[in-house]
Scaffold this motif. Structure first.
Motif, PDB file in Angstrom:
ATOM      1  N   VAL A 499     -24.273 -85.993  37.910  1.00  0.00           N
ATOM      2  CA  VAL A 499     -24.234 -84.836  37.018  1.00  0.00           C
ATOM      3  C   VAL A 499     -23.786 -83.632  37.833  1.00  0.00           C
ATOM      4  O   VAL A 499     -24.025 -83.554  39.045  1.00  0.00           O
ATOM      5  N   GLY A 500     -23.109 -82.718  37.177  1.00  0.00           N
ATOM      6  CA  GLY A 500     -22.652 -81.559  37.910  1.00  0.00           C
ATOM      7  C   GLY A 500     -22.000 -80.523  37.028  1.00  0.00           C
ATOM      8  O   GLY A 500     -22.078 -80.591  35.793  1.00  0.00           O
ATOM      9  N   VAL A 501     -21.370 -79.547  37.663  1.00  0.00           N
ATOM     10  CA  VAL A 501     -20.779 -78.434  36.948  1.00  0.00           C
ATOM     11  C   VAL A 501     -19.460 -78.050  37.616  1.00  0.00           C
ATOM     12  O   VAL A 501     -19.250 -78.288  38.809  1.00  0.00           O
ATOM     13  N   PHE A 502     -18.557 -77.480  36.805  1.00  0.00           N
ATOM     14  CA  PHE A 502     -17.340 -76.844  37.290  1.00  0.00           C
ATOM     15  C   PHE A 502     -17.464 -75.339  37.013  1.00  0.00           C
ATOM     16  O   PHE A 502     -18.019 -74.946  35.990  1.00  0.00           O
ATOM     17  N   GLN A 503     -16.922 -74.559  37.902  1.00  0.00           N
ATOM     18  CA  GLN A 503     -16.849 -73.121  37.664  1.00  0.00           C
ATOM     19  C   GLN A 503     -15.480 -72.615  38.094  1.00  0.00           C
ATOM     20  O   GLN A 503     -15.060 -72.824  39.235  1.00  0.00           O
ATOM     21  N   ASP A 504     -14.810 -71.939  37.170  1.00  0.00           N
ATOM     22  CA  ASP A 504     -13.532 -71.306  37.486  1.00  0.00           C
ATOM     23  C   ASP A 504     -13.834 -69.956  38.132  1.00  0.00           C
ATOM     24  O   ASP A 504     -14.287 -69.020  37.466  1.00  0.00           O
ATOM     25  N   VAL A 505     -13.605 -69.859  39.436  1.00  0.00           N
ATOM     26  CA  VAL A 505     -13.932 -68.634  40.185  1.00  0.00           C
ATOM     27  C   VAL A 505     -12.662 -67.901  40.595  1.00  0.00           C
ATOM     28  O   VAL A 505     -12.666 -67.154  41.582  1.00  0.00           O
ATOM     29  N   SER A 506     -11.586 -68.075  39.840  1.00  0.00           N
ATOM     30  CA  SER A 506     -10.327 -67.416  40.196  1.00  0.00           C
ATOM     31  C   SER A 506     -10.470 -65.901  40.191  1.00  0.00           C
ATOM     32  O   SER A 506      -9.995 -65.209  41.099  1.00  0.00           O
ATOM     33  N   ALA A 507     -11.131 -65.368  39.144  1.00  0.00           N
ATOM     34  CA  ALA A 507     -11.304 -63.918  39.078  1.00  0.00           C
ATOM     35  C   ALA A 507     -12.139 -63.421  40.251  1.00  0.00           C
ATOM     36  O   ALA A 507     -11.852 -62.373  40.851  1.00  0.00           O
ATOM     37  N   GLN A 508     -13.169 -64.189  40.589  1.00  0.00           N
ATOM     38  CA  GLN A 508     -13.998 -63.815  41.729  1.00  0.00           C
ATOM     39  C   GLN A 508     -13.180 -63.847  43.017  1.00  0.00           C
ATOM     40  O   GLN A 508     -13.343 -62.991  43.897  1.00  0.00           O
ATOM     41  N   HIS A 509     -12.294 -64.829  43.135  1.00  0.00           N
ATOM     42  CA  HIS A 509     -11.439 -64.916  44.319  1.00  0.00           C
ATOM     43  C   HIS A 509     -10.581 -63.663  44.462  1.00  0.00           C
ATOM     44  O   HIS A 509     -10.428 -63.122  45.558  1.00  0.00           O
ATOM     45  N   HIS A 510     -10.034 -63.201  43.323  1.00  0.00           N
ATOM     46  CA  HIS A 510      -9.215 -61.988  43.379  1.00  0.00           C
ATOM     47  C   HIS A 510     -10.055 -60.794  43.831  1.00  0.00           C
ATOM     48  O   HIS A 510      -9.580 -59.928  44.570  1.00  0.00           O
TER      49      HIS A 510
END
Length: 766
Positions: A499-510
């Motif tokens: 079990v797990g999760v995905f997180q789109d952290v593109s905005a955080q990367h910017h």
């Protein structure tokens, strides 16, 4: 023997909880003591009997002792305490339960240690229930300036913008202060003027604060948007804010965090903090962990720490005991090398180690992907990701990230399920089949596939969870930065699912890229500032050396000394000059430019050079000071300065001298010291066309004069008159000796302790 890490973390947690309980109990105890005092006066009984009577009343009425104490105090004080009555306020009957809450809230404010703590007590003790999101407390200074003494719930950058509000500023703050009546803005201040707040139309309220019947300052409460403010709300806010006038002077004088940097850190999704290093004076040892102090925590870091009270200002060891030694190592390397530091996880686990058991200290406040950025001056920014290993597998995975897309894999059935938010992360249609974790590498950047394989190995071989940051390449083009966190599902010792999760952290990367760019700009600016400081400091020392070898002019023996300011204010504005003039007279001057830094040093060079040249005109000290005043008014930045200019005539031993807002000249004659009385002239650069009167003093052989700047005598928390008297007595105790030895002895026993730069000129008449 060192305490085990788990014991250390447990001890710190227990002590922290105990301190929080003591703070709450102090406010409760204060309220109970007030109620007992009322009963003592009403029943004419000693304290012990009043306390017993209070407890018996609580039992008989079915109320808690705290609620009953609030009722007793409110009844004794009368309706003004909670009904909002007073100048400009309507008579409003506040319900008993609300009156109790107000009394508990005001007691918490009055027992606060700082104005910031009082603002937090106001917000959490009653104002937040009314929908208020932030509180500002201003202290009224002697010059009618408003100084921000404390705040809670306010963005750091905005609080910095409103730290000082001069009386010349037209707006609702000073109008409310002048009228002495609360002012309410249900739809924002509008044309009345600007006030802090998230939006122009957000509701606000201004409440004047008093102490001992005198105006002490203002409280501002801010709602997130427009709000109808009925009489009950206004009365409650005014009653809660009123005691804050007693705590406006309780300010935290610790180092302030840079507002622009805290504004950037506050927008990060990941936890972040600012840490400063305290170097003890004289090299004395400090207590465990106290050399590293947390100056700022962003909202994500506060959430990561949980319910820890007042974390800002605490030592790092108290907040992160299980990772303290390794974290301090990163901080030390960053400060020593000036280069960013990185650690994949803290505390670092030995190879093939099993995950920490839930509830142990090693599982508390673990940090992943730790980045440390040196900011100069012993201050660093620390960013990390939470690595929380507590709870069941899915809960542990969710606790790693925010704004998540969930996935579940049943290895026995061979099925994979994604939540709806997972598909757009990888550029897939919701009707496309979910991709198993083992097959996800085909959709990643080639350089990141090894990271995914490492996570899979951890899950399948060691049955340990983990997280990785990868770049997902979308089929339609574009790259997204995705954090993948996963935990194994075990049946006995067999792996049956993931079990797990995905997180789109593109905005955080910017945002992180922007922060890195900001750091680079700060570093470049710091290097440039250090270079300028070094050049100006070198020029200043060339002009005003610390122990110059002066030629003794006719009829005098002269010694001069200069002590630079403390390290953070190395470049100062003090100067001195001793010059023999063509007519045989001698001009001695000492001056002090207001402030520190390059501008002050530049102004010092300009004024000292101007006076040095003007002296050759042969005019009197009063006339020279009038000209120097005009020079100051026309110098870039319009500096202000204090100075004393003395012209000695060896023919008759007369001293013509003139002061401009400067500490008085000290005359030592026959073992007795006294300050010379002169004309009271305004400081330089304050008023065009100002006149400067001068005084004539007849000197004798063996007389000694001391000319100095305020850094020589000023002491913290002590008035100038008292400091001058200490100097006078100290000079009288010195034995007669040559000017050079006397100057050294005085500088070694310098009386000032404000870290300001200091100039001293000793003149002995021969």
């Amino acid at each position: 023997m060192a305490q085990p890490e788990s014991g250390l973390a447990s001890t710190v947690a227990d002590l922290t909880a105990e301190v929080a309980a003591l703070h709450a109990d102090r406010a409760r105890r204060s309220l109970l003591d007030l109620a007992c005092g009322v009963l003592m006066a009403q029943l004419s009984v000693p304290p012990a009997e009043a306390n017993d009577h209070l407890l018996r009343l609580a039992v008989s009425t079915g109320l808690s002792a705290t609620d009953l104490a609030a009722d007793i105090v409110n009844a004794a004080i009368g309706p003004d305490a909670v009904h909002g009555s007073g100048p400009g306020a309507a008579e409003v009957a506040v319900p008993t339960a609300e009156a109790r809450r107000i009394r508990r809230g005001t007691t918490a404010v009055l027992t606060s240690d700082t104005a910031d703590a009082a603002a937090s007590a106001l917000l959490e003790g009653g104002l937040r229930r009314l929908g208020i999101e932030s509180v500002y407390l201003w202290r009224r200074t002697e010059t009618d300036c408003l100084e921000l003494a404390g705040h809670a719930g306010a963005p750091p950058l905005e609080a910095t913008h409103w730290r000082w509000v001069p009386p010349e500023t037209e707006g609702p703050l000073h109008r409310t202060l002048t009228m002495g009546l609360p002012t309410w803005f249900p739809d924002g201040p509008g044309a009345e003027g600007r006030l802090p707040g998230p939006r122009a139309e957000a509701a606000r309220g201004l409440v004047p604060l008093h102490r001992s019947g005198q105006s002490a300052g203002l409280a501002l409460v801010v709602w997130p948007g427009p709000r109808g403010l009925d009489d009950t709300v206004r009365a409650t806010v005014a009653a809660l804010c009123r005691p804050a006038g007693q705590v406006l002077d309780l300010r935290d004088h610790g180092p302030a965090a840079p507002p622009r940097l805290t504004a950037v850190l506050s927008e990060l999704v990941m936890p972040a903090m600012l840490v400063s290093v305290t170097v003890p004076a004289g090299g004395q040892a400090v207590g465990f962990g106290r050399a590293h102090t947390v100056d700022y925590l962003n909202p994500a870091a506060v959430r990561d720490l949980g319910s820890l009270p007042a974390p800002v200002g605490r030592p790092v060891a108290q907040l992160f005991p299980s990772v303290y030694e390794e974290l301090v190592g990163l901080l030390a390397r960053a400060n020593a090398t000036g280069a960013p530091q990185y650690a994949p996880v803290l505390p670092a686990a030995p190879p093939n180690a099993r995950p920490a058991k839930a509830g142990t200290a090693a599982a508390e406040h673990a940090m992943a992907e730790v980045r440390v950025l040196p900011l100069g001056g012993g201050r660093t920014a620390v960013m990390w990701h939470a690595d929380d290993r507590r709870g069941p597998p899915l809960t542990r995975a969710l606790a790693r990230l925010e704004q998540l897309a969930v996935f579940e894999e049943d290895l026995a059935a061979g099925t994979t399920v994604w939540s709806a938010h997972a598909y757009p992360v990888f550029g897939l249609h919701p009707e496309d089949p979910a991709v198993p974790l083992r097959n996800l590498g085909a959709r990643l950047h080639p350089q990141d596939r090894a990271r995914l394989e490492g996570l899979l190995a951890s899950l399948t071989d060691r049955h340990a969870g983990g997280q990785v940051l990868v770049r997902a390449v979308r089929p339609g083009g574009g790259v997204r930065r995705v954090r993948v966190a996963a935990e194994p599902v075990l049946t006995g010792s067999a792996l049956t699912g993931i079990v797990g999760v995905f997180q789109d952290v593109s905005a955080q990367h910017h945002t992180e890229v922007a922060l890195t760019a900001t750091y680079d700009q700060l570093s470049a600016a710091r290097i440039e500032a250090e270079l300028r400081d070094h050049l100006v400091l070198g020029l200043q020392h060339a002009i005003v050396p610390e122990a110059p070898a002066l030629e003794n002019p006719p009829g005098l023996r002269v010694a001069a000394r200069y002590r630079p300011a403390a390290a953070e204010y190395r470049v100062g504005g003090d100067w001195y000059d001793v010059q023999s003039l063509p007519d045989g007279k001698v001009l001695v001057t000492v001056g002090d430019i207001a402030g520190h830094g390059i501008d002050s040093a530049t102004a010092m060079i300009a004024l000292r050079g101007a006076l040095h040249g003007l002296a050759f005109t042969g005019n009197t000290p009063g006339r020279l000071m009038e000209w120097l005043n005009e020079v100051a008014l026309r110098t870039p930045g319009q500096p202000t300065a204090t100075a004393v200019c003395a012209l000695f005539d060896p023919a008759d031993r007369s001293l013509h001298w003139c002061g401009a807002g400067h500490p008085p000249v000290l005359l030592l004659r026959g073992g007795r010291a006294r300050f010379l009385e002169g004309m009271h002239n305004i400081l330089l650069g304050a008023l065009p066309g100002a006149g400067y009167g001068e005084t004539v003093t007849e000197l004798r052989s063996d007389d000694t004069l001391l000319l100095y700047t305020d850094g020589f005598v000023e002491r913290r928390h002590v008035g100038l008159d008292e400091s001058l008297e200490v100097l006078r007595r100290a000079v009288e105790r010195l034995r007669p000796e040559p000017a050079e030895e006397l100057a050294d002895r005085l500088m070694s026993a310098v009386l000032g302790d404000t870290d300001d730069d200091t100039s001293l000129v000793v003149v002995r008449v021969t």
